[in-house]
Write a protein that holds these residues in place. Structure first.
Motif, short mmCIF file in Angstrom:
data_model
loop_
_atom_site.label_atom_id
_atom_site.label_comp_id
_atom_site.label_asym_id
_atom_site.label_seq_id
_atom_site.Cartn_x
_atom_site.Cartn_y
_atom_site.Cartn_z
N TYR A 8 -35.74 8.34 -52.82
CA TYR A 8 -35.44 7.41 -53.91
C TYR A 8 -34.49 6.36 -53.40
CZ TYR A 8 -32.47 5.40 -57.47
OH TYR A 8 -31.73 4.51 -58.21
N ASP A 9 -34.74 5.11 -53.76
CA ASP A 9 -33.81 4.04 -53.42
C ASP A 9 -34.00 2.90 -54.43
OD1 ASP A 9 -32.16 2.10 -52.17
OD2 ASP A 9 -32.59 2.98 -50.21
N ASP A 10 -32.88 2.38 -54.96
CA ASP A 10 -33.00 1.24 -55.87
C ASP A 10 -33.27 -0.05 -55.11
OD1 ASP A 10 -30.54 0.98 -54.70
OD2 ASP A 10 -29.40 0.85 -56.56
N ASN A 11 -33.14 0.01 -53.78
CA ASN A 11 -33.55 -1.11 -52.93
C ASN A 11 -34.98 -0.81 -52.46
OD1 ASN A 11 -34.09 -2.68 -50.56
ND2 ASN A 11 -31.90 -3.08 -50.33
N GLU B 41 -37.38 -2.43 -50.88
CA GLU B 41 -37.78 -2.75 -49.51
C GLU B 41 -37.26 -1.71 -48.53
OE1 GLU B 41 -37.33 -6.37 -46.20
OE2 GLU B 41 -36.43 -6.56 -48.19
N ARG B 42 -35.98 -1.36 -48.67
CA ARG B 42 -35.36 -0.38 -47.78
C ARG B 42 -35.97 1.00 -47.97
NH1 ARG B 42 -29.15 -0.03 -48.85
NH2 ARG B 42 -29.89 1.09 -50.70
N GLY B 43 -36.13 1.40 -49.22
CA GLY B 43 -36.66 2.73 -49.50
C GLY B 43 -38.09 2.91 -49.04
N LYS B 44 -38.93 1.91 -49.31
CA LYS B 44 -40.34 2.00 -48.89
C LYS B 44 -40.45 2.03 -47.37
CE LYS B 44 -43.01 0.12 -52.74
NZ LYS B 44 -43.90 -0.98 -53.19
N LYS B 45 -39.63 1.23 -46.71
CA LYS B 45 -39.66 1.18 -45.24
C LYS B 45 -39.39 2.56 -44.65
CE LYS B 45 -37.48 -1.25 -41.32
NZ LYS B 45 -36.83 -0.10 -40.65
N LYS B 46 -38.35 3.21 -45.13
CA LYS B 46 -38.00 4.53 -44.60
C LYS B 46 -39.03 5.59 -45.01
CE LYS B 46 -34.55 3.50 -42.09
NZ LYS B 46 -34.66 3.65 -40.62
N ALA B 47 -39.57 5.47 -46.20
CA ALA B 47 -40.59 6.43 -46.64
C ALA B 47 -41.83 6.34 -45.75
CB ALA B 47 -40.96 6.18 -48.09
N ILE B 48 -42.22 5.13 -45.39
CA ILE B 48 -43.37 4.94 -44.50
C ILE B 48 -43.06 5.50 -43.12
CG2 ILE B 48 -44.75 3.20 -43.30
CD1 ILE B 48 -44.49 1.49 -45.87
N GLU B 49 -41.87 5.20 -42.59
CA GLU B 49 -41.49 5.68 -41.26
C GLU B 49 -41.55 7.19 -41.18
OE1 GLU B 49 -37.69 4.23 -40.04
OE2 GLU B 49 -38.28 2.11 -40.17
N HIS B 50 -41.15 7.87 -42.26
CA HIS B 50 -41.05 9.33 -42.23
C HIS B 50 -42.19 10.01 -42.98
CE1 HIS B 50 -37.23 9.21 -40.16
NE2 HIS B 50 -36.84 8.27 -40.99
N PHE C 134 -39.75 6.71 -54.20
CA PHE C 134 -39.52 6.76 -55.65
C PHE C 134 -38.62 5.60 -56.06
CE2 PHE C 134 -40.49 11.09 -54.44
CZ PHE C 134 -41.26 11.59 -55.47
N SER C 135 -39.04 4.86 -57.04
CA SER C 135 -38.22 3.76 -57.54
C SER C 135 -37.33 4.18 -58.69
CB SER C 135 -39.11 2.59 -57.98
OG SER C 135 -40.02 3.00 -58.98
N LEU D 65 -34.84 7.32 -60.21
CA LEU D 65 -34.09 8.52 -59.84
C LEU D 65 -34.63 9.76 -60.55
CD1 LEU D 65 -31.67 9.88 -58.45
CD2 LEU D 65 -30.24 9.14 -60.37
N LYS D 66 -34.95 9.64 -61.82
CA LYS D 66 -35.43 10.79 -62.58
C LYS D 66 -36.69 11.39 -61.96
CE LYS D 66 -36.73 12.30 -67.25
NZ LYS D 66 -37.92 13.05 -66.80
N ASP D 67 -37.56 10.54 -61.44
CA ASP D 67 -38.82 11.04 -60.89
C ASP D 67 -38.60 11.94 -59.67
OD1 ASP D 67 -40.16 9.65 -62.84
OD2 ASP D 67 -40.63 7.94 -61.57
N VAL D 68 -37.71 11.54 -58.76
CA VAL D 68 -37.47 12.37 -57.59
C VAL D 68 -36.71 13.64 -57.97
CG1 VAL D 68 -35.29 11.33 -56.83
CG2 VAL D 68 -36.83 12.33 -55.14
N LEU D 69 -35.80 13.54 -58.95
CA LEU D 69 -35.08 14.73 -59.40
C LEU D 69 -36.03 15.73 -60.05
CD1 LEU D 69 -31.80 13.17 -60.86
CD2 LEU D 69 -32.08 14.39 -58.69
N ASP D 70 -36.99 15.23 -60.83
CA ASP D 70 -37.95 16.12 -61.50
C ASP D 70 -38.78 16.92 -60.50
OD1 ASP D 70 -37.13 15.35 -64.00
OD2 ASP D 70 -38.78 13.96 -64.35
N GLN D 71 -39.01 16.36 -59.31
CA GLN D 71 -39.87 17.01 -58.32
C GLN D 71 -39.10 17.78 -57.25
OE1 GLN D 71 -43.21 14.74 -56.80
NE2 GLN D 71 -43.14 13.34 -58.54
#
Length: 323
Positions: free
Chosen positions: A32-35, A37-46, A51-52, A54-60
């Motif tokens: 999850y990242d409120d930024n 561009e930064r969050g998507k970049k790292k998600a793709i790398e790894h 998640f845009s 916070l609640k969504d990532v916490l729920d999972q």
């Protein structure tokens, strides 16, 4: 165990993400990242989800790791704890003692794990040092001399509002926690001299020298400065000299290196143990109630308290007594 990461702001996001992807029994839910561009970049790398909200990532997730800017640790930790999730938070736990204590008390109330990311507790040389000291190889401990020098990380680390401070906030805590962990003692007094000399355009502290006295009489000093030039072979390092009544031990947490050279510079490539892998396993052990060296929330509070006292000491030019 389903684990999510809250924010990709910290430089250690890659270490945490790589470790989550290769740890048995762990499902890396995503970042999850409120930024965006930064969050998507790292998600793709790894190779994980972004998640845009916070609640969504916490729920999972069953547990989360906070890799946000220091000033956002409290906000994210309290949200995760309120959602009944266990938390491993990047150091420092927060930017003030009051904030760190609020986080620790919330975890206690919810009966959840809130751990502070002090990976040196899982460093093999550090564990060997702990065993040697426990066996009194050098007698009773008299003094510590520690260095955690590095390069200025730039970015939000030099923004006082987001980082809460400069080099002293960033680098004091690892050695301070190691000393408490080795001694099983608390800091009694703090004296510090802090300045901005090497990276003065940022207007934040980049050098410092901190002197400590523990409640068992052991004295210590720490150099947490961002004093490594950009051409230095690596980001920095962590060393500790322990002086006892019967001898001295010199510890270097990252001496397991291979040197390589090109026309521009020398590089040190670390091949030693992966502290982050062991720390993640320690986090899972803590969740299941198994013994671990993992630093607790209150260990994180103790470190923040010393950092706060160091800044006060530097401003006042006086020794600060901790209560």
């Amino acid at each position: 165990m389903r684990v999510g990461v809250l924010s990709a702001a910290h430089v250690h996001i890659d270490a945490f993400s790589c470790t989550l992807n290769r740890t048995d029994g762990v499902q890396f839910v995503g970042i999850y990242d409120d930024n965006e561009e930064r969050g998507k970049k790292k998600a793709i790398e790894h190779e994980t989800s972004y998640f845009s909200h916070l609640k969504d990532v916490l729920d999972q997730s069953d547990a989360v790791i906070i890799c946000a800017e220091n000033a956002r640790h409290e906000e994210l930790a309290l949200a995760a704890l309120e959602a009944k999730k266990h938390v491993l938070c990047e150091k420092p736990l927060s930017i003030s003692t009051a904030s760190a204590e609020k986080m620790a008390k919330k975890a206690d109330t919810e009966q959840l794990v809130l751990a502070t990311a002090f990976p040196m507790r899982f460093n093999t040389p550090a564990l060997q040092l702990k065993e040697a000291l426990a066996n009194k190889i050098i007698g009773n401990i008299l003094a510590f001399h520690g260095t955690n020098q590095g390069q200025c990380p730039g970015g939000w680390f030099v923004d006082g509002k987001l980082a809460g401070g400069g080099a002293v906030m960033d680098h004091t805590v690892h050695l301070l926690d190691m000393m408490r962990w080795l001694l099983k003692a608390e800091v009694k007094t703090v004296y510090a001299e802090i300045g901005s000399f090497l990276w003065s355009p940022y207007g934040i502290d980049d050098v410092g020298h901190i002197q400590l006295e523990f409640d068992n009489g052991v004295i210590a000093d720490i150099d947490p400065s961002w004093s490594r030039p950009l051409g230095y072979p690596t980001w920095g390092g962590l060393t500790l000299r322990v002086t006892g009544t019967k001898g001295t031990i010199d510890f270097d947490g990252f001496a397991q290196i291979i040197s390589s050279y090109d026309r521009q510079r020398t590089s040190w490539n670390y091949w030693g143990d992966d502290e982050y892998s062991w720390m993640i396993k320690g986090f899972i052990d803590a969740i299941y109630g198994r013994p671990t060296e993992l630093a607790s929330a209150w260990d994180g509070v103790a470190a923040v308290k010393v950092v706060e006292a160091a800044y006060l000491s530097a401003r006042e030019g006086e020794v600060v007594e901790l209560k």
